[in-house]
Design an enzyme around this catalytic site. Structure first.
Site, PDB file in Angstrom:
ATOM      1  CD1 TRP A   1      -3.704   4.194  13.964  1.00  0.00           C
ATOM      2  CD2 TRP A   1      -5.169   4.820  14.172  1.00  0.00           C
ATOM      3  NE1 TRP A   1      -4.057   3.514  14.994  1.00  0.00           N
ATOM      4  CE2 TRP A   1      -5.960   4.282  14.966  1.00  0.00           C
ATOM      5  CE3 TRP A   1      -6.877   5.710  13.705  1.00  0.00           C
ATOM      6  CZ2 TRP A   1      -6.240   4.676  16.209  1.00  0.00           C
ATOM      7  CZ3 TRP A   1      -8.256   5.666  14.394  1.00  0.00           C
ATOM      8  CH2 TRP A   1      -8.116   5.617  15.817  1.00  0.00           C
TER       9      TRP A   1
ATOM     10  CG  MET B   1      -1.927   1.205   1.233  1.00  0.00           C
ATOM     11  SD  MET B   1      -3.246   0.788   2.961  1.00  0.00           S
ATOM     12  CE  MET B   1      -2.655   0.775   3.806  1.00  0.00           C
TER      13      MET B   1
ATOM     14  CE  LYS C   1       7.207  -1.830  11.175  1.00  0.00           C
ATOM     15  NZ  LYS C   1       8.068  -1.795   9.625  1.00  0.00           N
TER      16      LYS C   1
ATOM     17  CE1 TYR D   1       3.302  -4.823  11.734  1.00  0.00           C
ATOM     18  CE2 TYR D   1       2.318  -3.353  13.149  1.00  0.00           C
ATOM     19  CZ  TYR D   1       3.050  -3.462  11.960  1.00  0.00           C
ATOM     20  OH  TYR D   1       3.007  -2.241  11.360  1.00  0.00           O
TER      21      TYR D   1
ATOM     22  CG  ASP E   1      12.744 -13.019   0.931  1.00  0.00           C
ATOM     23  OD1 ASP E   1      12.684 -11.877   1.840  1.00  0.00           O
ATOM     24  OD2 ASP E   1      12.657 -14.122   1.085  1.00  0.00           O
ATOM     25  CB  ILE E   2      13.988  -7.332   2.118  1.00  0.00           C
ATOM     26  CG1 ILE E   2      12.464  -7.224   3.784  1.00  0.00           C
ATOM     27  CG2 ILE E   2      13.457  -6.377   2.054  1.00  0.00           C
ATOM     28  CD1 ILE E   2      12.185  -6.532   4.302  1.00  0.00           C
TER      29      ILE E   2
ATOM     30  CG  ASP F   1       0.135   4.252  16.129  1.00  0.00           C
ATOM     31  OD1 ASP F   1       0.475   2.541  15.109  1.00  0.00           O
ATOM     32  OD2 ASP F   1      -1.144   3.560  16.790  1.00  0.00           O
TER      33      ASP F   1
ATOM     34  CB  ALA G   1       6.644  -4.480   6.598  1.00  0.00           C
TER      35      ALA G   1
ATOM     36  CB  THR H   1       1.313  -4.872   7.282  1.00  0.00           C
ATOM     37  OG1 THR H   1       0.812  -6.040   6.077  1.00  0.00           O
ATOM     38  CG2 THR H   1       3.121  -4.162   6.618  1.00  0.00           C
TER      39      THR H   1
HETATM   40  N1  NAP Z   1      -0.715   0.188   7.660  1.00  0.00           N
HETATM   41  C1  NAP Z   1      -0.585   0.816   8.823  1.00  0.00           C
HETATM   42  O1  NAP Z   1      -1.322   1.341   9.018  1.00  0.00           O
HETATM   43  C2  NAP Z   1       1.327   0.726   9.397  1.00  0.00           C
HETATM   44  C3  NAP Z   1       0.433   1.855  10.594  1.00  0.00           C
HETATM   45  C4  NAP Z   1       2.335   2.464  11.067  1.00  0.00           C
HETATM   46  C5  NAP Z   1       2.810   1.576   9.918  1.00  0.00           C
HETATM   47  N2  NAP Z   1       2.945   1.238   9.098  1.00  0.00           N
HETATM   48  C6  NAP Z   1       4.558   0.624   8.272  1.00  0.00           C
HETATM   49  O2  NAP Z   1       4.660   1.128   6.964  1.00  0.00           O
HETATM   50  C7  NAP Z   1       4.828   0.687   6.579  1.00  0.00           C
HETATM   51  C8  NAP Z   1       4.210  -0.274   4.599  1.00  0.00           C
HETATM   52  O3  NAP Z   1       2.880  -1.250   5.185  1.00  0.00           O
HETATM   53  P1  NAP Z   1       2.129  -0.981   3.823  1.00  0.00           P
HETATM   54  O4  NAP Z   1       0.324  -0.978   5.404  1.00  0.00           O
HETATM   55  O5  NAP Z   1       2.295  -0.707   3.166  1.00  0.00           O
HETATM   56  O6  NAP Z   1       1.966  -2.868   3.922  1.00  0.00           O
HETATM   57  P2  NAP Z   1       1.431  -3.454   3.332  1.00  0.00           P
HETATM   58  O7  NAP Z   1       0.624  -3.182   1.953  1.00  0.00           O
HETATM   59  O8  NAP Z   1       1.086  -4.439   3.949  1.00  0.00           O
HETATM   60  O9  NAP Z   1       2.920  -3.838   2.082  1.00  0.00           O
HETATM   61  C9  NAP Z   1       4.299  -4.510   2.948  1.00  0.00           C
HETATM   62  C10 NAP Z   1       4.489  -5.322   1.226  1.00  0.00           C
HETATM   63  O10 NAP Z   1       5.671  -5.351   2.113  1.00  0.00           O
HETATM   64  C11 NAP Z   1       5.922  -6.928   1.783  1.00  0.00           C
HETATM   65  N3  NAP Z   1       6.355  -8.264   1.688  1.00  0.00           N
HETATM   66  C12 NAP Z   1       6.797  -8.547   3.116  1.00  0.00           C
HETATM   67  N4  NAP Z   1       7.317  -9.681   2.906  1.00  0.00           N
HETATM   68  C13 NAP Z   1       8.581  -9.175   2.585  1.00  0.00           C
HETATM   69  C14 NAP Z   1       9.482  -9.659   2.113  1.00  0.00           C
HETATM   70  N5  NAP Z   1      10.325 -10.486   2.809  1.00  0.00           N
HETATM   71  N6  NAP Z   1      10.590  -9.400   1.583  1.00  0.00           N
HETATM   72  C15 NAP Z   1       9.628  -8.441   0.430  1.00  0.00           C
HETATM   73  N7  NAP Z   1       8.687  -7.362   0.547  1.00  0.00           N
HETATM   74  C16 NAP Z   1       7.866  -8.400   1.365  1.00  0.00           C
HETATM   75  C17 NAP Z   1       4.451  -7.603   1.141  1.00  0.00           C
HETATM   76  O11 NAP Z   1       4.265  -8.326   0.366  1.00  0.00           O
HETATM   77  P3  NAP Z   1       3.261  -9.623   0.105  1.00  0.00           P
HETATM   78  O12 NAP Z   1       2.281  -8.619   0.062  1.00  0.00           O
HETATM   79  O13 NAP Z   1       3.384 -10.530  -1.179  1.00  0.00           O
HETATM   80  O14 NAP Z   1       3.276  -9.973   1.348  1.00  0.00           O
HETATM   81  C18 NAP Z   1       4.009  -6.466   0.546  1.00  0.00           C
HETATM   82  O15 NAP Z   1       3.716  -5.967  -0.068  1.00  0.00           O
HETATM   83  C19 NAP Z   1       5.272  -0.675   6.554  1.00  0.00           C
HETATM   84  O16 NAP Z   1       6.648  -0.976   7.206  1.00  0.00           O
HETATM   85  C20 NAP Z   1       4.352  -0.802   8.168  1.00  0.00           C
HETATM   86  O17 NAP Z   1       5.376  -1.828   9.307  1.00  0.00           O
HETATM   87  C21 NAP Z   1       1.723   1.060   8.664  1.00  0.00           C
END
Ligand code: NAP
Length: 273
Positions: free
Chosen positions: A140, A1, A119, A115, A26-27, A92, A50, A52
Site C-alpha cells: 500500500w 514512485m 512478483k 500481478y 530496460d530491465i 503483499d 516493475a 505495477t
Molecule cells: N505501489 C504499491 O502499492 C506497491 C506495493 C508493494 C510493492 N510495490 C513494489 O514496489 C516497487 C516500486 O513500485 P512503485 O509503486 O514505485 O512503482 P512505479 O511508480 O510504477 O514505478 C515503477 C517504475 O518501473 C518502470 N519500469 C517498468 N518497466 C520497466 C522496464 N522494463 N525497465 C525499466 N523500468 C521499467 C516504470 O516506468 P514507466 O512509468 O515508464 O512504465 C516506472 O518508472 C515495485 O517492485 C512494486 O512491485 C509497490
C-alpha cells in the site's frame, strides 16, 4: 514512485547512487543490464523497476511477468556478476490474504492475481540468481512521485463532499520515504533473504481515508462498501498485514506517521511548484 525516494535516501546517508530511468535502461534487456553493471560497478543494486498496473496484469500477465519475473532476474544476475548485492522490493500480493493473524516471512505464498504471480516469479528469479539478495515485501505504497490513494482521496474531496471506500480489505499503508530509508539500511547488513517491511500498524482502506481527511483538515464524509461492489479485474488479498519475525527487523514508523510525513512533503512540493 519508490525509485526517486530510494535515490534520495541513498544520497542522504552518503552513497553515490547511479539512477537509471526506464528510457536509459530496460530491465528486460539482459545485455543492457549487464553492460550497465559493468560500466557503473555498483556495490549494491536496488531494483525499483516493475510492472505495477495490477488490473492490467490480469489481461497481460505474460508481459507483467516479463518485467517482474525475468527482468528482476536479469538485474539480480547482472549485480551478482560484478559482486554486487541486490535489494528487490516485492509485495503483499504474493499472499492470498486469508490469514487474519498477518503474514510473516516464512508463511506460504499463494498469489490470487496475475500481478501477484508475476512478483512471486521475480522473488524466485532473484533468489536463484544472486545469493546476496534482500527480497523486501511491502504494501500500500504512497509517495510524492506517483499517483496514490492519498492523492486520489484528496482529489475527490475537491469536488464532492462524500466518498465511498472499501472496508473489507486490511493492510499496512507505507510511505515511500520511510520504506526507501529502510531499503538503503539493508545494504550495509548481511541478513539476506526475505524481509517484511511496511508501515507499522494496520487499517482498512476506509480507516485510511478517514485519517487522510482528518490529518489534511478536509471536510469529506467517508462511506463504506465491500470489495465485491467494486468491479475490478484483479482480486486483492482481503487481509494482507505484513509482520516480520526476523531477529533484527527494519521497523518503519506507524502508517499514521507515514501519512503525516507524506502530507508535509506534498505540501512543500506544492509550494515549490
Ligand atoms: N505501489 C504499491 O502499492 C506497491 C506495493 C508493494 C510493492 N510495490 C513494489 O514496489 C516497487 C516500486 O513500485 P512503485 O509503486 O514505485 O512503482 P512505479 O511508480 O510504477 O514505478 C515503477 C517504475 O518501473 C518502470 N519500469 C517498468 N518497466 C520497466 C522496464 N522494463 N525497465 C525499466 N523500468 C521499467 C516504470 O516506468 P514507466 O512509468 O515508464 O512504465 C516506472 O518508472 C515495485 O517492485 C512494486 O512491485 C509497490
Amino acid at each position: 514512485m519508490l525509485g526517486r525516494d530510494v535515490a534520495r535516501a541513498a544520497r542522504e546517508v552518503g552513497h553515490e547512487p547511479v539512477v537509471l530511468a526506464r528510457a536509459e535502461l530496460d530491465i528486460c534487456d539482459r545485455e543492457a543490464v549487464e553492460r550497465a553493471c559493468i560500466e557503473h560497478y555498483p556495490g549494491a543494486v536496488i531494483n525499483c523497476a516493475a510492472w505495477t498496473n495490477v488490473d492490467g496484469a490480469e489481461e497481460h500477465e505474460a508481459e507483467a511477468t516479463e518485467v517482474n519475473g525475468r527482468g528482476a532476474g536479469n538485474v539480480a544476475a547482472a549485480a551478482a556478476a560484478v559482486g554486487a548485492s541486490v535489494v528487490h522490493p516485492s509485495t503483499d500480493y504474493v499472499f492470498d490474504g486469508t490469514n487474519e493473524e498477518g503474514y510473516v516471512e516464512a508463511d506460504a505464498v499463494d498469489p490470487i492475481s496475475g500481478y501477484g504471480r508475476s512478483k512471486l516469479a521475480g522473488e524466485r528469479e532473484v533468489a536463484a540468481a544472486n545469493p546476496r539478495h534482500w527480497i523486501v515485501r511491502s504494501s500500500w505504497l504512497f509517495g510524492v512521485n506517483g499517483r496514490n490513494f492519498v492523492d486520489t482521496m484528496l482529489g475527490l474531496a475537491q469536488d464532492r463532499d462524500e466518498v465511498v471506500v472499501v472496508r473489507d480489505q486490511v493492510g499496512c499503508p507505507t510511505y515511500t520515504g520511510h520504506l526507501a530509508a529502510g531499503l538503503v539500511r539493508l545494504i550495509d547488513r548481511e541478513d539476506h533473504g526475505v524481509h517484511h517491511m511496511a508501515g507499522g500498524g494496520r487499517c482498512s482502506w476506509y480507516d485510511f481515508a478517514v485519517e487522510i481527511f482528518r490529518q489534511a483538515g478536509v471536510e469529506c464524509r467517508v462511506l463504506s462498501m465491500t470489495s465485491d461492489m467494486l468491479d475490478r479485474p484483479a482480486p486483492r488479498p482481503p487481509f494482507s498485514v505484513l509482520i516480520s519475525e526476523r531477529e533484527h527487523p527494519v521497523l518503519l514508523p506507524d502508517w499514521q506517521e507515514g501519512l503525516a510525513d507524506y502530507l508535509a512533503e506534498r505540501a512543500e512540493a506544492q509550494v515549490g511548484a
